[in-house]
Motif scaffolding. Structure first.
Motif, PDB file in Angstrom:
ATOM      1  N   LEU A 191       0.782  -1.225   0.027  1.00  0.00           N
ATOM      2  CA  LEU A 191      -0.022   0.073  -0.081  1.00  0.00           C
ATOM      3  C   LEU A 191       0.947   1.325  -0.083  1.00  0.00           C
ATOM      4  O   LEU A 191       0.528   2.157  -0.517  1.00  0.00           O
ATOM      5  CB  LEU A 191      -0.963   0.047   1.253  1.00  0.00           C
ATOM      6  CG  LEU A 191      -1.977  -1.090   1.140  1.00  0.00           C
ATOM      7  CD1 LEU A 191      -2.645  -1.211   2.647  1.00  0.00           C
ATOM      8  CD2 LEU A 191      -3.065  -0.695  -0.102  1.00  0.00           C
ATOM      9  N   TYR A 192       1.945   1.192   0.458  1.00  0.00           N
ATOM     10  CA  TYR A 192       2.952   2.403   0.556  1.00  0.00           C
ATOM     11  C   TYR A 192       3.369   2.732  -0.708  1.00  0.00           C
ATOM     12  O   TYR A 192       3.644   3.666  -1.103  1.00  0.00           O
ATOM     13  CB  TYR A 192       4.023   1.925   1.563  1.00  0.00           C
ATOM     14  CG  TYR A 192       5.261   2.955   1.471  1.00  0.00           C
ATOM     15  CD1 TYR A 192       5.084   4.502   2.054  1.00  0.00           C
ATOM     16  CD2 TYR A 192       6.379   2.626   0.820  1.00  0.00           C
ATOM     17  CE1 TYR A 192       6.280   5.219   1.858  1.00  0.00           C
ATOM     18  CE2 TYR A 192       7.359   3.616   0.908  1.00  0.00           C
ATOM     19  CZ  TYR A 192       7.262   4.855   1.389  1.00  0.00           C
ATOM     20  OH  TYR A 192       8.260   5.974   1.166  1.00  0.00           O
ATOM     21  N   HIS A 193       3.759   1.647  -1.429  1.00  0.00           N
ATOM     22  CA  HIS A 193       4.272   1.720  -2.709  1.00  0.00           C
ATOM     23  C   HIS A 193       3.113   2.241  -3.719  1.00  0.00           C
ATOM     24  O   HIS A 193       3.562   3.015  -4.758  1.00  0.00           O
ATOM     25  CB  HIS A 193       4.997   0.292  -3.321  1.00  0.00           C
ATOM     26  CG  HIS A 193       6.190   0.013  -3.069  1.00  0.00           C
ATOM     27  ND1 HIS A 193       7.197   0.847  -3.317  1.00  0.00           N
ATOM     28  CD2 HIS A 193       6.601  -0.804  -1.934  1.00  0.00           C
ATOM     29  CE1 HIS A 193       8.320   0.466  -2.679  1.00  0.00           C
ATOM     30  NE2 HIS A 193       8.090  -0.583  -1.939  1.00  0.00           N
ATOM     31  N   GLN A 194       1.850   2.142  -3.415  1.00  0.00           N
ATOM     32  CA  GLN A 194       0.846   2.501  -4.232  1.00  0.00           C
ATOM     33  C   GLN A 194       0.500   3.978  -3.787  1.00  0.00           C
ATOM     34  O   GLN A 194       0.047   4.804  -4.628  1.00  0.00           O
ATOM     35  CB  GLN A 194      -0.460   1.681  -3.940  1.00  0.00           C
ATOM     36  CG  GLN A 194      -0.154   0.190  -4.406  1.00  0.00           C
ATOM     37  CD  GLN A 194      -0.092   0.224  -5.745  1.00  0.00           C
ATOM     38  OE1 GLN A 194      -0.658   0.474  -6.652  1.00  0.00           O
ATOM     39  NE2 GLN A 194       0.740  -0.623  -6.364  1.00  0.00           N
ATOM     40  N   THR A 195       0.703   4.410  -2.516  1.00  0.00           N
ATOM     41  CA  THR A 195       0.316   5.986  -2.141  1.00  0.00           C
ATOM     42  C   THR A 195       1.432   6.623  -1.922  1.00  0.00           C
ATOM     43  O   THR A 195       1.325   7.737  -1.893  1.00  0.00           O
ATOM     44  CB  THR A 195      -0.655   5.563  -1.058  1.00  0.00           C
ATOM     45  OG1 THR A 195      -0.005   4.913   0.122  1.00  0.00           O
ATOM     46  CG2 THR A 195      -1.817   4.817  -1.104  1.00  0.00           C
ATOM     47  N   GLY A 196       2.586   6.296  -1.493  1.00  0.00           N
ATOM     48  CA  GLY A 196       3.644   7.014  -0.943  1.00  0.00           C
ATOM     49  C   GLY A 196       3.585   7.468   0.409  1.00  0.00           C
ATOM     50  O   GLY A 196       4.092   8.337   0.938  1.00  0.00           O
ATOM     51  N   SER A 197       2.629   6.508   1.050  1.00  0.00           N
ATOM     52  CA  SER A 197       2.238   7.015   2.460  1.00  0.00           C
ATOM     53  C   SER A 197       1.903   6.017   3.398  1.00  0.00           C
ATOM     54  O   SER A 197       1.692   4.733   2.713  1.00  0.00           O
ATOM     55  CB  SER A 197       1.006   7.981   2.435  1.00  0.00           C
ATOM     56  OG  SER A 197       0.389   8.283   3.514  1.00  0.00           O
ATOM     57  N   PHE A 198       2.139   6.046   4.590  1.00  0.00           N
ATOM     58  CA  PHE A 198       1.683   4.877   5.428  1.00  0.00           C
ATOM     59  C   PHE A 198       0.199   5.436   6.314  1.00  0.00           C
ATOM     60  O   PHE A 198      -0.067   4.936   7.362  1.00  0.00           O
ATOM     61  CB  PHE A 198       2.607   4.242   6.698  1.00  0.00           C
ATOM     62  CG  PHE A 198       3.541   3.781   5.934  1.00  0.00           C
ATOM     63  CD1 PHE A 198       3.341   2.342   5.757  1.00  0.00           C
ATOM     64  CD2 PHE A 198       5.022   4.257   5.570  1.00  0.00           C
ATOM     65  CE1 PHE A 198       4.476   1.571   5.001  1.00  0.00           C
ATOM     66  CE2 PHE A 198       5.978   3.243   5.100  1.00  0.00           C
ATOM     67  CZ  PHE A 198       5.754   2.109   4.831  1.00  0.00           C
ATOM     68  N   GLU A 199      -0.345   6.500   6.011  1.00  0.00           N
ATOM     69  CA  GLU A 199      -1.659   7.101   6.508  1.00  0.00           C
ATOM     70  C   GLU A 199      -2.755   6.062   6.242  1.00  0.00           C
ATOM     71  O   GLU A 199      -2.911   6.028   5.020  1.00  0.00           O
ATOM     72  CB  GLU A 199      -1.853   8.485   6.021  1.00  0.00           C
ATOM     73  CG  GLU A 199      -0.839   9.436   6.612  1.00  0.00           C
ATOM     74  CD  GLU A 199      -0.890   9.639   8.096  1.00  0.00           C
ATOM     75  OE1 GLU A 199      -2.135   9.797   8.509  1.00  0.00           O
ATOM     76  OE2 GLU A 199       0.115   9.779   8.778  1.00  0.00           O
ATOM     77  N   VAL A 200      -3.467   5.811   7.190  1.00  0.00           N
ATOM     78  CA  VAL A 200      -4.535   4.849   7.040  1.00  0.00           C
ATOM     79  C   VAL A 200      -5.794   5.453   6.001  1.00  0.00           C
ATOM     80  O   VAL A 200      -6.147   4.916   5.333  1.00  0.00           O
ATOM     81  CB  VAL A 200      -5.091   4.158   8.334  1.00  0.00           C
ATOM     82  CG1 VAL A 200      -6.440   3.611   8.188  1.00  0.00           C
ATOM     83  CG2 VAL A 200      -4.001   3.401   9.260  1.00  0.00           C
ATOM     84  N   THR A 201      -5.968   6.625   6.476  1.00  0.00           N
ATOM     85  CA  THR A 201      -6.834   7.361   5.690  1.00  0.00           C
ATOM     86  C   THR A 201      -6.656   7.575   4.199  1.00  0.00           C
ATOM     87  O   THR A 201      -7.367   7.872   3.234  1.00  0.00           O
ATOM     88  CB  THR A 201      -7.109   8.892   6.377  1.00  0.00           C
ATOM     89  OG1 THR A 201      -5.883   9.482   6.316  1.00  0.00           O
ATOM     90  CG2 THR A 201      -7.826   8.921   7.723  1.00  0.00           C
ATOM     91  N   ASP A 202      -5.240   7.534   3.745  1.00  0.00           N
ATOM     92  CA  ASP A 202      -4.857   7.629   2.294  1.00  0.00           C
ATOM     93  C   ASP A 202      -5.314   6.219   1.803  1.00  0.00           C
ATOM     94  O   ASP A 202      -5.683   6.036   0.633  1.00  0.00           O
ATOM     95  CB  ASP A 202      -3.400   7.670   2.190  1.00  0.00           C
ATOM     96  CG  ASP A 202      -3.000   9.280   2.582  1.00  0.00           C
ATOM     97  OD1 ASP A 202      -3.944  10.355   2.840  1.00  0.00           O
ATOM     98  OD2 ASP A 202      -1.795   9.704   2.838  1.00  0.00           O
ATOM     99  N   TYR A 203      -4.873   5.122   2.539  1.00  0.00           N
ATOM    100  CA  TYR A 203      -5.550   3.860   1.796  1.00  0.00           C
ATOM    101  C   TYR A 203      -7.074   3.488   1.580  1.00  0.00           C
ATOM    102  O   TYR A 203      -7.220   3.081   0.851  1.00  0.00           O
ATOM    103  CB  TYR A 203      -5.030   3.115   3.210  1.00  0.00           C
ATOM    104  CG  TYR A 203      -3.689   2.615   3.249  1.00  0.00           C
ATOM    105  CD1 TYR A 203      -2.627   3.314   2.408  1.00  0.00           C
ATOM    106  CD2 TYR A 203      -3.055   2.090   4.385  1.00  0.00           C
ATOM    107  CE1 TYR A 203      -1.205   3.137   2.753  1.00  0.00           C
ATOM    108  CE2 TYR A 203      -1.679   2.152   4.834  1.00  0.00           C
ATOM    109  CZ  TYR A 203      -0.786   2.741   3.824  1.00  0.00           C
ATOM    110  OH  TYR A 203       0.646   2.520   4.048  1.00  0.00           O
ATOM    111  N   TYR A 204      -7.865   4.435   2.601  1.00  0.00           N
ATOM    112  CA  TYR A 204      -9.234   4.241   2.316  1.00  0.00           C
ATOM    113  C   TYR A 204      -9.648   4.793   0.981  1.00  0.00           C
ATOM    114  O   TYR A 204     -10.585   4.480   0.501  1.00  0.00           O
ATOM    115  CB  TYR A 204     -10.001   5.087   3.556  1.00  0.00           C
ATOM    116  CG  TYR A 204      -9.932   4.417   4.931  1.00  0.00           C
ATOM    117  CD1 TYR A 204      -9.221   3.147   5.236  1.00  0.00           C
ATOM    118  CD2 TYR A 204     -10.348   5.087   5.834  1.00  0.00           C
ATOM    119  CE1 TYR A 204      -9.360   2.710   6.645  1.00  0.00           C
ATOM    120  CE2 TYR A 204     -10.099   4.706   7.222  1.00  0.00           C
ATOM    121  CZ  TYR A 204      -9.680   3.664   7.442  1.00  0.00           C
ATOM    122  OH  TYR A 204      -9.534   2.954   8.795  1.00  0.00           O
TER     123      TYR A 204
END
Length: 504
Positions: A191-204
């Motif tokens: 998910l980090y490689h998809q978003t560049g972030s570890f923020e849970v709300t970004d994954y949503y």
């Protein structure tokens, strides 16, 4: 004024770090020669952490489903990893349950633990802070660190203060929980490689194909199913309970099992909502197996702790069943069940601990007629047994009834199988009560038993008040959960499949 501002503006950090730092201090300066100071310092820290969580109720905005009490600071900027905390109506009551249970465990160990007192108290304080961190973390890596770190103090609690087979139990506990968690880390990295972030709300907000969602869901499933635990990855729990000291069993049942349930709601399901819907039949089936089959396994147990451990697995089946019907009633019932089970399972393990402290046996066959020598204790034990059976007027009834009602709307046969717990739960619980408490005094050891002292009475009366209070007025919990659950369901109803994406 400064202290008041810290408590007001950093509610979550305060409730996390006060017990952790106190635990470290106890490890450095505590000792059996300072038992009096050690116990009181641990109790003061536990109470302070509990009081620090009170604003989660008094200052919570029940009209909003968004994350509240947020705290954010950069932690590892090069990887966009942040110290980000926040709670909603799902996590806030679980945090309060955690800090409350820690105080109970400290008081329960007051006279029972006489060696390595500082280390014992420190382990539970540190574990409390780490578990609150799990419920609060909104950054994937921060969550993962708290999740893995809490295994260490529980590993030590079972391994040092546990029973004769504690080494086997600790290794089994550690391997099951660690191996499942490694797949969760893989999911976070993807998910980090998809978003560049570890923020849970970004994954949503991340669109994912059905194949990606199913794989991510299953990666999280392996970690969370073990922790709940769901059938068939449940076998570590009875062994851990039997070998753990009373405090370890209380925390395992009351809090640690809830971490898996909570994490399904925070990570696996909202990150992969289409995958969760796709696999809902699979999850409902596993939940029903836990409810029915594990209840039958509990019925034949000879060890009181093992019986209650299997009972916990069966009751947690209601939690996952409530989740995967995707209804307001079912989901709120599942959350009520988590909170209720925290109080009831803690009370039942503490009752077994009271008997074990006196007779050093957990075998049902070694007892009989306890009500004749310990009438006050027997009254509490029967109350908690009735609550475990789902007696109306106790908290054990509310969550199960809500989930069964939701199941009736979902599928009659699912509701029918779920409702068998009202028979099987009463069967194994009341059968144990009959053999342990009623009838004539079974032997000379039972005849010599002394009723509970003031410390034990205090613990049991507080838990009894919680069990009856939430049974009569569950609105205290549903006020917390209602808006957050509605918002969660709205999120789950929106497909995250890309406009052009591959299916399975």
């Amino acid at each position: 004024m400064l202290l008041a501002n810290i408590f007001s503006n950093y509610v979550l950090s305060t409730s996390i770090w006060i017990p952790i730092l106190t635990g470290v201090i106890l490890l450095l300066v505590g000792g059996d020669n300072k038992a009096y100071l050690t116990r009181w310092l641990a109790l003061a820290s536990g109470l302070l952490s509990f009081f620090a969580t009170i604003p989660l109720y008094t200052k919570y905005d029940f009209s909003k489903g968004a994350f509240q009490f947020q705290e954010a600071a950069q932690w590892i900027p090069s990887f966009n990893i942040n110290y980000h905390l926040g709670v909603d109506g799902i996590s806030a009551p679980l945090i309060m349950l955690t800090s409350f249970t820690t105080v109970i465990v400290i008081i329960a160990a007051w006279e029972v633990i006489t060696k390595n007192i500082a280390q014992y108290m420190a382990a539970f304080l540190i574990m409390s802070g780490l578990m609150i961190g799990v419920f609060s973390a909104l950054d994937g890596i921060l969550y993962y660190v708290f999740w893995e770190a809490m295994l260490i103090p529980m590993f030590l609690v079972i391994g040092i203060w546990g029973g004769a087979n504690r080494v086997y139990a600790t290794i089994k506990f550690f391997l099951y929980t660690l191996l499942g968690s490694l797949l969760m880390l893989v999911a976070f990295i993807y998910l980090y490689h998809q978003t560049g972030s570890f923020e849970v709300t970004d994954y949503y907000q991340l669109p994912l194909t059905m194949k990606e969602q199913v794989l991510i869901f299953m990666a999280f499933f392996m970690a969370f199913a073990v922790k709940i635990p769901m059938w068939p990855v449940h076998t570590w729990l009875p062994d851990a309970h039997v070998e753990a000291p009373t405090g370890g069993s209380v925390v395992l049942a009351a809090i640690m099992l809830k971490l898996g349930g909570y994490s399904f709601l925070r990570f696996a399901m909202p990150i992969a909502p289409d995958g969760a819907h796709y696999l809902s039949g699979f999850m409902v089936t596993l939940s029903l197996i836990a409810i029915v089959y594990i209840a039958l396994v509990a019925l034949v147990q000879k060890d009181m702790k093992k019986l209650i451990a299997y009972s916990s697995i069966s009751h947690m089946g209601f939690v996952t069943l409530g989740f995967f019907m995707f209804s307001q009633l079912g989901l709120e019932g599942a959350i009520v069940q988590m909170i209720s089970h925290g109080f009831i399972s803690a009370a039942m393990f503490l009752c077994v601990g009271v008997l074990y402290d006196r007779m050093h046996s957990r075998q049902i066959a070694d007892y009989g007629g306890v009500v004749n020598t310990m009438p006050m204790f027997a009254a509490f034990a029967v109350l908690f047994a009735m609550a475990n059976s789902g007696l109306p007027g106790t908290s054990g009834f509310v969550g199960e009834f809500m989930v069964i009602l939701a199941a009736v709307k979902y599928n009659f046969w699912v509701a029918f199988l779920a409702a068998t717990t009202l028979i099987f739960g009463a069967a194994y619980t009341l059968w144990m009560v009959k053999r342990v408490f009623y009838g004539d005094i079974a032997n000379a050891h039972v005849a010599e038993l002394k009723d509970i002292n003031r410390r034990e009475f205090l613990i049991l009366v507080v838990l009894a008040a919680m069990v009856i209070g939430f049974g009569v007025y569950p609105k205290l919990i549903t006020d917390f959960t209602h808006v957050s659950v509605a918002q969660w369901l709205n999120h789950m109803a929106i497909s995250k499949l890309p406009v052009v994406g591959s299916g399975l």
